[in-house]
Design an enzyme around this catalytic site. Structure first.
Site, PDB file in Angstrom:
ATOM      1  N   SER A  46       0.814  -1.218   0.000  1.00  0.00           N
ATOM      2  CA  SER A  46       0.000   0.000   0.000  1.00  0.00           C
ATOM      3  C   SER A  46       0.849   1.270   0.000  1.00  0.00           C
ATOM      4  O   SER A  46       0.416   2.305  -0.506  1.00  0.00           O
ATOM      5  CB  SER A  46      -0.940   0.011   1.204  1.00  0.00           C
ATOM      6  OG  SER A  46      -0.209  -0.090   2.421  1.00  0.00           O
ATOM      7  N   GLY A  83      -1.868  -4.374   0.950  1.00  0.00           N
ATOM      8  CA  GLY A  83      -1.944  -5.603   1.733  1.00  0.00           C
ATOM      9  C   GLY A  83      -0.982  -6.686   1.316  1.00  0.00           C
ATOM     10  O   GLY A  83      -0.917  -7.745   1.951  1.00  0.00           O
ATOM     11  N   ASN A 111       3.877  -5.775   5.557  1.00  0.00           N
ATOM     12  CA  ASN A 111       2.744  -6.621   5.923  1.00  0.00           C
ATOM     13  C   ASN A 111       3.196  -7.961   6.501  1.00  0.00           C
ATOM     14  O   ASN A 111       2.457  -8.575   7.276  1.00  0.00           O
ATOM     15  CB  ASN A 111       1.828  -6.831   4.720  1.00  0.00           C
ATOM     16  CG  ASN A 111       1.049  -5.568   4.378  1.00  0.00           C
ATOM     17  OD1 ASN A 111       0.340  -5.020   5.218  1.00  0.00           O
ATOM     18  ND2 ASN A 111       1.199  -5.073   3.165  1.00  0.00           N
ATOM     19  N   ASP A 195      -5.094   7.278   9.675  1.00  0.00           N
ATOM     20  CA  ASP A 195      -4.907   5.919  10.188  1.00  0.00           C
ATOM     21  C   ASP A 195      -3.600   5.754  10.946  1.00  0.00           C
ATOM     22  O   ASP A 195      -3.367   4.746  11.608  1.00  0.00           O
ATOM     23  CB  ASP A 195      -5.019   4.878   9.066  1.00  0.00           C
ATOM     24  CG  ASP A 195      -3.936   5.019   7.995  1.00  0.00           C
ATOM     25  OD1 ASP A 195      -3.019   5.836   8.154  1.00  0.00           O
ATOM     26  OD2 ASP A 195      -4.022   4.294   6.985  1.00  0.00           O
ATOM     27  N   HIS A 198      -0.197   5.247   7.113  1.00  0.00           N
ATOM     28  CA  HIS A 198       0.195   5.651   5.762  1.00  0.00           C
ATOM     29  C   HIS A 198       0.492   7.149   5.698  1.00  0.00           C
ATOM     30  O   HIS A 198      -0.252   7.951   6.270  1.00  0.00           O
ATOM     31  CB  HIS A 198      -0.914   5.308   4.758  1.00  0.00           C
ATOM     32  CG  HIS A 198      -1.196   3.847   4.670  1.00  0.00           C
ATOM     33  ND1 HIS A 198      -2.159   3.243   5.456  1.00  0.00           N
ATOM     34  CD2 HIS A 198      -0.645   2.870   3.901  1.00  0.00           C
ATOM     35  CE1 HIS A 198      -2.195   1.945   5.170  1.00  0.00           C
ATOM     36  NE2 HIS A 198      -1.284   1.694   4.237  1.00  0.00           N
TER      37      HIS A 198
END
Length: 225
Positions: A46, A83, A111, A195, A198
């Protein structure tokens, strides 16, 4: 602030009458500029894909614009999948390395960390990606991910060692951390999305400024005879 930093680490292209020599010279001068274009695929998750941002504000478009502003004839391909793990990157490296790709930026592992996957599996997957790049004659910039202490010091040491070890083994260009520029920002919240994982457009700009010289070195490698 400490909580936010922890979340980041977890988240992560008339001749007939002329002599042959003249014709050759003119044809070279008339060659279109795209003939010298360096095509770079950015393989990642991402962070590469540009999660949560308008398309033009993501990492790949910002990096391409940065390079072009500095006079480089480049085209970047966004091969980031939100992801994705190192295993996912390995699974799609074959169709990522199309015949026009000359260089590869690899930013994977965040991840794997988020899921606590074994460092030895991440190492094997990244080695497979580098093997594929070497077989295709593609130059590589490998960007590291730094493990948090959540899984203990042994896990952290094993994971952190993957990237410099592989870069040395394969002769790849190497940058220690993708997220270091945003982590070091004076106001972390100002360069992150809500979030806390990011970077926002300003954070991406910091990353591009930090990584840009290494990508320029990658372009130079491709252009060397």
């Amino acid at each position: 602030m400490k909580k936010l930093r922890a979340r980041i680490f977890l988240g992560y292209g008339g001749v007939v009458c002329m002599g042959k020599a003249v014709v050759l010279a003119l044809s070279l001068c008339a060659a279109p500029s795209w003939a010298d274009e360096v095509v770079i695929a950015a393989l990642g998750d991402s962070l590469t894909q540009g999660y949560g941002l308008p398309a033009e504000q993501g990492f790949v478009p910002q990096l391409e614009a940065w390079l072009q502003a500095r006079g480089h004839e480049v085209r970047l391909i966004n091969a980031g999948v939100s992801g994705d793990t190192t295993a996912g990157g390995l699974a799609r490296i074959g169709w990522t390395l199309t015949s026009d790709v000359q260089a590869l930026i690899v930013t994977l592992g965040g991840n794997d960390l988020l899921r606590g996957l074994p460092p030895e599996a991440a190492r094997a997957n990244l080695a497979g990606i580098l093997d594929a790049a070497a077989e295709a004659g593609v130059e590589v910039l490998l960007i590291g991910m730094e493990a948090p202490l959540n899984y203990g010091p042994d896990y952290q040491a094993a994971f952190d060692a993957i990237y410099p070890d592989l870069a040395a083994d394969y002769g790849s260009l190497y940058v220690e951390s993708f997220l270091a520029p945003v982590v070091a920002a004076p106001d972390l919240r100002a360069v992150m999305q809500a979030d806390g994982i990011h970077p926002n457009a300003d954070g991406v700009a910091l990353i591009v400024e930090a990584l840009g010289p290494a990508v320029e070195a990658l372009v130079t490698r491709v252009q060397q005879p």
